[in-house]
Design an enzyme around this catalytic site. Structure first.
Site, PDB file in Angstrom:
ATOM      1  N   HIS A   1     -89.814 106.836 -32.319  1.00  0.00           N
ATOM      2  CA  HIS A   1     -89.967 107.232 -33.805  1.00  0.00           C
ATOM      3  C   HIS A   1     -90.294 105.935 -34.285  1.00  0.00           C
ATOM      4  CE1 HIS A   1     -86.330 109.625 -32.355  1.00  0.00           C
ATOM      5  NE2 HIS A   1     -86.688 110.522 -33.501  1.00  0.00           N
TER       6      HIS A   1
ATOM      7  N   ASP B   1     -87.686 103.390 -34.316  1.00  0.00           N
ATOM      8  CA  ASP B   1     -87.061 102.774 -33.108  1.00  0.00           C
ATOM      9  C   ASP B   1     -87.764 101.249 -32.839  1.00  0.00           C
ATOM     10  OD1 ASP B   1     -85.857 105.193 -32.798  1.00  0.00           O
ATOM     11  OD2 ASP B   1     -87.477 105.913 -31.334  1.00  0.00           O
TER      12      ASP B   1
ATOM     13  N   MET C   1     -95.562 110.640 -27.089  1.00  0.00           N
ATOM     14  CA  MET C   1     -95.585 110.964 -28.208  1.00  0.00           C
ATOM     15  C   MET C   1     -94.999 110.162 -29.351  1.00  0.00           C
ATOM     16  SD  MET C   1     -92.382 112.164 -29.554  1.00  0.00           S
ATOM     17  CE  MET C   1     -90.922 112.828 -29.041  1.00  0.00           C
TER      18      MET C   1
ATOM     19  N   GLU D   1     -90.321 120.854 -33.045  1.00  0.00           N
ATOM     20  CA  GLU D   1     -89.190 120.968 -32.413  1.00  0.00           C
ATOM     21  C   GLU D   1     -88.096 121.685 -32.927  1.00  0.00           C
ATOM     22  OE1 GLU D   1     -88.076 117.150 -30.672  1.00  0.00           O
ATOM     23  OE2 GLU D   1     -85.861 117.757 -30.545  1.00  0.00           O
TER      24      GLU D   1
ATOM     25  N   LYS E   1     -84.288 123.811 -33.731  1.00  0.00           N
ATOM     26  CA  LYS E   1     -83.243 123.448 -32.897  1.00  0.00           C
ATOM     27  C   LYS E   1     -82.127 124.073 -34.221  1.00  0.00           C
ATOM     28  CE  LYS E   1     -79.700 119.859 -32.328  1.00  0.00           C
ATOM     29  NZ  LYS E   1     -79.241 118.418 -32.515  1.00  0.00           N
TER      30      LYS E   1
ATOM     31  N   GLU F   1     -86.816 121.937 -26.434  1.00  0.00           N
ATOM     32  CA  GLU F   1     -85.913 121.147 -25.966  1.00  0.00           C
ATOM     33  C   GLU F   1     -84.730 122.125 -25.195  1.00  0.00           C
ATOM     34  OE1 GLU F   1     -84.272 117.570 -27.900  1.00  0.00           O
ATOM     35  OE2 GLU F   1     -82.414 118.012 -27.037  1.00  0.00           O
TER      36      GLU F   1
ATOM     37  N   HIS G   1     -81.509 122.428 -27.286  1.00  0.00           N
ATOM     38  CA  HIS G   1     -81.293 122.983 -28.434  1.00  0.00           C
ATOM     39  C   HIS G   1     -81.529 124.478 -28.242  1.00  0.00           C
ATOM     40  CE1 HIS G   1     -83.371 119.290 -30.543  1.00  0.00           C
ATOM     41  NE2 HIS G   1     -82.123 118.824 -30.068  1.00  0.00           N
TER      42      HIS G   1
ATOM     43  N   ASP H   1     -89.128 118.723 -24.283  1.00  0.00           N
ATOM     44  CA  ASP H   1     -87.867 117.800 -24.197  1.00  0.00           C
ATOM     45  C   ASP H   1     -86.921 118.414 -23.083  1.00  0.00           C
ATOM     46  OD1 ASP H   1     -88.939 116.199 -25.903  1.00  0.00           O
ATOM     47  OD2 ASP H   1     -87.289 116.630 -27.585  1.00  0.00           O
TER      48      ASP H   1
ATOM     49  N   ASP I   1     -74.285 118.984 -29.426  1.00  0.00           N
ATOM     50  CA  ASP I   1     -75.675 118.621 -28.705  1.00  0.00           C
ATOM     51  C   ASP I   1     -75.274 117.299 -27.767  1.00  0.00           C
ATOM     52  OD1 ASP I   1     -78.557 118.118 -28.170  1.00  0.00           O
ATOM     53  OD2 ASP I   1     -78.814 117.083 -30.133  1.00  0.00           O
TER      54      ASP I   1
ATOM     55  N   ASP J   1     -77.292 116.477 -24.828  1.00  0.00           N
ATOM     56  CA  ASP J   1     -78.393 115.823 -24.366  1.00  0.00           C
ATOM     57  C   ASP J   1     -77.880 114.970 -22.841  1.00  0.00           C
ATOM     58  OD1 ASP J   1     -80.027 116.181 -26.460  1.00  0.00           O
ATOM     59  OD2 ASP J   1     -79.503 114.380 -27.626  1.00  0.00           O
TER      60      ASP J   1
ATOM     61  N   ASP K   1     -85.505 113.499 -23.094  1.00  0.00           N
ATOM     62  CA  ASP K   1     -84.898 113.348 -24.308  1.00  0.00           C
ATOM     63  C   ASP K   1     -83.351 113.587 -24.316  1.00  0.00           C
ATOM     64  OD1 ASP K   1     -84.176 112.883 -27.049  1.00  0.00           O
ATOM     65  OD2 ASP K   1     -84.996 114.559 -28.075  1.00  0.00           O
TER      66      ASP K   1
END
Lengths: 380, 380, 380, 380
Positions: B48, B51, B82, B175, B177, B211, B214, B239, B249, B251, B281
């Site tokens: 991002h 980030d 990406m 993406e 979700k 993802e 998701h 993802d 979520d 992950d 991810d």
């Protein structure tokens, strides 16, 4: 315009069998269902081919059944909102109909659908629904999903050509469902079905038939899904019932759970001017005998009408309207940029975007939502 | 071709905060993450804007950060799979970015995305991802979903024009979700996103970034969803992680739950010749300190490679291939009708469709699926 | 000791009916099931009264059926792991058996259970199971849950007295389930059942029969639930199968989904020295014909044995054992205080509890869990 | 008696942070919360130790904070419904508090709880709650559930002895939750907690504190769970909010979703004469600023009172009462056998149990449930 309520013959006629127990009621004669539904104020019925004309019926007998049924429709004034093919009940379709691995089954399925389309057209159905309940798998290894989608598309393409060739007025509506009776079903949600429609040879002829229970099983917002279908001009039919998230397919009486969600669905249909049938694809509870069937049917319509009345009050309530404005709900309809141009981009990039200042606004969703609760509870 | 593994800077750099507790680890310096990931065998990173370059950084400081980061990429040979915009962390975006009810927020969001696209292009990102984590609502009354989709579309259209005007090579990937952090998020599934893409002004530029977590939250089959995206030519990024159905979520490390599902995803990507990054991810568990971060990252890649090796064995195993044939898996690739024509329809309708006979075939899915279990367990 | 595998007559004998379609297989003769299961290596069978002796069978015919069945058991050496009453199939039990609102139904249910207990005792069943599949409601208004629990307790109390009076050796096991076929079922989880048992007049005689699918439907950890049952000394029987969270009751082949979860269940049973039957309460997929039934049954046992072997390797693997130690898994068995005393409390309160220092330890769960994945995948 | 409404300091004081974004509101001064809640009509507040006295506060400062807070309580007349320990926020507790694998962490947790109990007692809290939010795991390999339950029990036993030794009047209430923030939490449901309580050294001192959101996440019926707790005499406290099934912990305003479920909970509490606080453990939506906090708090109480009023109308409505009778709801309170005796069993077994005849009764649940919907919608 008064909402037009329809019920599937299989809904009021459901005998109450479930995976753990036998039927608790006698099957109803479709003609009796027609009469009783008329009496309760329904606009029409819907049906699978087999609901009226069981598989294997001779042509002569089919004609008798059809004549008697059409007479009942005429007598009562009831219409046929939609027709569909039963491609899930017979064990031949245990591994799919249009996506069976067995090509002979796939051909049989298309043949059965053609004959059922003929029947639907003969009865004057507005919409022809495809619910691919067996189009899926429990073992991902057993079907390449890309092949399955190819076959699904091929079947719908052939059938839409068939409708056009026959000169029928029917439009198609695809009904998504995530799972049950298969472990995973292809076209699991409204979104997947809408996308699939865009890949068809006659996309303009095909829309969706979303069902409260099916989206809700997966925990998806039904009102958002119906919203996306309306946004795309693709809401051709709708199945109303009730369901808890994350459970077996419950098909409860409309409004029996999820009252606030039901309200927003009714409000959206009424606001959007949706003109199709309000179709109740639900089942009387298995604990009921015949009395309960009609309690159930009356309840579906009663709750819809009560919520539609509340939607009208919502629009007329000045405090609610003021709260909508404070929450800037109407501002979401206003374009953000209004189309790309170098000038528009320059203007946008030249703006101060003071995030800290923008963050201070409170959205007053709690207040607005509580006004809805008050409205639902009859407190305003 | 070797799979190219990428990790988000925010994944290995996740400090372990959750809704009930503070961070358990220090944030990592992005440059250290790059070096360590290179050492472990990753192909690249993703990020991002925030980030790397926190919101509010001066231009001069941005340039320093970028120079140092690009040097680390060059030094290690790592690529940028990406890039994406953080449109969810700042409280200004609490009620949405492209679909905020507040037009000024929407304009700020588009501006932030433009600047972040510049950054992504500068770093040579292949794909630019849009995850609309705040584009939704907890109170359905607060947004008309049709307006929200209009604004979402407008934003993506403007940004795709921007990319073209700037001469960037970027493709977009949306993406989906279903929920969290919002009660319900617009474009909740792969299907909804694929449909939405078809309504854009530059649909060819936009694909999906599905993802595992998701789709799995909603209990949808990830392999079927990815299959539909591949079928549509729209799998632009992916993802990978792990998740239990019906939960927050999670992950988790790729493969940590749902091993069989993970196998079919890997197999599908490998079979389909997907060439994009295999992007993890996911997040190291909050109970880990820095050692655990690298256990986690190594585990993601290790499990992927092990499953890819099993996919190769699957193809080479004669018993499995024989079982596929008996289950008629290849027959699903064969057209059912082969295009509409009056003759084809007549031929089909003239066939005997003996459903009872067709019903007798056993599909041997239990055997085929057990062979997969055996393969996974290292028994073959 | 070799694990003793049992299968319900209703599992291999399941004809493949589901809510949307008719049976796909002929019912099996129980005697044939016994012979085939013996051949495949099962230790025994289990049954509902009606599986063997349908409701309404004359006493004379019952005796013939029983004699023939006992002969088959003797011939094959198969044992009877458990027996139970079908209190869910007949429409009389549509609104519950022990908790029907209709007292006459409740009395009929207790009578049917007594006769079925006689049958179970005659066949030498070790455990007698109560699955209250109909003990629930779709409409919360229709039963006060406190009354329902009173009636449930009364029934179990009367039946446990009956067993003692008849001099049978049977122990009872209550099988919880959260929903399906009822909207909500009383005693929905292992926890609720364990608590309920503590309120009975003969608690020592009653344990639980947890089922993978039932806890998993609600997203609960099966291994934690079984752990609590073992901790309480109440694991009297167990139903093994596979299920995805948040779906209809799937009853898949053991291990078909959730391999890692299945591994920990097997490991816990083996570690705890559980001596009861490993009972597969699962169903061959509906797409199977008879061949698939035996693929299914063989697969259940094969996967159990493979996982048990991996549990042994887990214990023998030095790297895994070292990782367990680093994660301090054994330290959880060490008392924290060792019993209350003023001195112990003073000592504890006098300690420095430097939370910041305690927070620095990494738990290395990622590494330990990856070792389990490696073990499962046959990589170690 | 008027219901006594309480709010956690952490509820109205919630700053709006979530896993994907920072806080949207300033923290509130607890004293301001007290004053504002008093103004809105709440009876009292509840708190974690750290809500009022952050970890690491000096004793001198603690005394100042306490004096100021007690003054505010006195000034406003607000009471303290419950107090509890924050054993989840600090990273030291990342892998559990009472069930951390690290014995030193476990001792620190017990020490923190003792000091927090002192604080609760000083404030006159009625109930002391234990929510073991970190007592669980994401990796089943990392904790033997039997050891974890041993340590959990040890901690509660030591702390209950501590309370008795100190002469405090406090009762304990255990708050179950299935998952989040841990992958799986020990004591996941009301049932597991009730069973656990029966294993404690002072079971009479310990009850449960069920929360709408926690049971609902797992799709369990909250009204049935609360019913089992009341049936056991163990409802010591209750957390009211709203939640969708199968999602992250939402903690919505009471009644915001699940109106019918909320009604039955209110009705059950009122019918059962539950005298404890009606505690709202919910959070204002993150999109709100301070205005929204008080919209939220007022809404929780408003909806409760509206539903309590409807519960009174339910009892007074002759048509509803007649429908209850036809559905035989009162008959469920009548013993089925009335205690075991050989005569009672003989009498029962001598009866004709004509299942076919018993099956014909319709349960009229559809009608009864529709009457409830009508009542909720203000139609009666």
């Amino acid at each position: 315009m008064e909402p037009r309520f329809t019920f599937g013959l299989w809904t009021v006629g459901n005998p109450g069998r479930d995976p753990f127990g036998g039927p608790t009621r006698e099957p109803l004669d479709p003609v009796d269902s027609v009469r009783k539904l008329a009496e309760l104020g329904a606009w029409g019925i819907s049906l699978h081919d087999d609901d009226l004309v069981p598989w294997g019926t001779s042509l002569a007998e089919r004609d008798l059944i059809m004549a008697r049924f059409k007479a009942a429709l005429e007598e009562t004034g009831l219409g046929v909102g939609m027709a569909t093919t039963n491609l899930f009940g017979h064990p031949a379709f245990k591994d799919g109909a249009f996506t069976s691995n067995d090509r002979a089954v796939r051909r049989a399925a298309i043949g059965k659908a053609m004959r059922s389309i003929d029947l639907g057209a003969e009865l004057g159905a507005e919409v022809y629904v495809f619910w691919g309940g067996r189009e899926g798998t429990e073992a991902a290894v057993a079907k390449d999903p890309r092949d399955a989608l190819d076959r699904y598309r091929e079947a719908i393409d052939v059938l839409s050509d068939y409708v056009v060739e026959q000169g029928y007025e029917l439009r198609f509506a695809i009904e998504p469902k995530p799972n049950e009776p298969r472990g995973d079903i292809f076209l699991p949600t409204i979104g997947h079905a809408l996308h699939f429609i865009g890949t068809l040879s006659r996309p303009e002829m095909v829309g969706v038939n979303p069902e409260v229970a099916h989206e809700t099983m997966a925990g998806l917002s039904f009102v958002h899904g119906v919203g996306q279908a309306l946004w795309a001009g693709k809401l051709f039919h709708i199945d109303l019932n009730a369901q808890r998230i994350g459970r077996y397919d419950q098909d409860f009486r409309f409004g029996a759970v999820g009252l606030k969600d039901a309200f927003f669905v009714v409000k959206l249909l009424e606001d959007a001017g949706y003109e199709g049938p309000r179709h109740f694809d639900a089942r009387p509870l298995r604990v009921e005998n015949e009395d309960g069937i009609w309690d159930f049917a009356a309840g579906c319509m009663r709750t819809y009408l009560a919520l539609a009345e509340k939607a009208r009050r919502f629009d007329a309530d000045p405090e609610i309207q003021a709260a909508l404005a404070e929450t800037k709900v109407p501002e979401l309809a206003r374009p953000t940029v209004g189309g790309y141009s170098p000038e528009a981009v320059d203007a946008l990039l030249a703006e101060q975007h003071d995030l800290a200042a923008l963050a201070t606004r409170g959205c007053r969703n709690e207040r607005l939502d509580q006004l809805v609760i008050d409205l639902l509870l009859g407190l305003r």
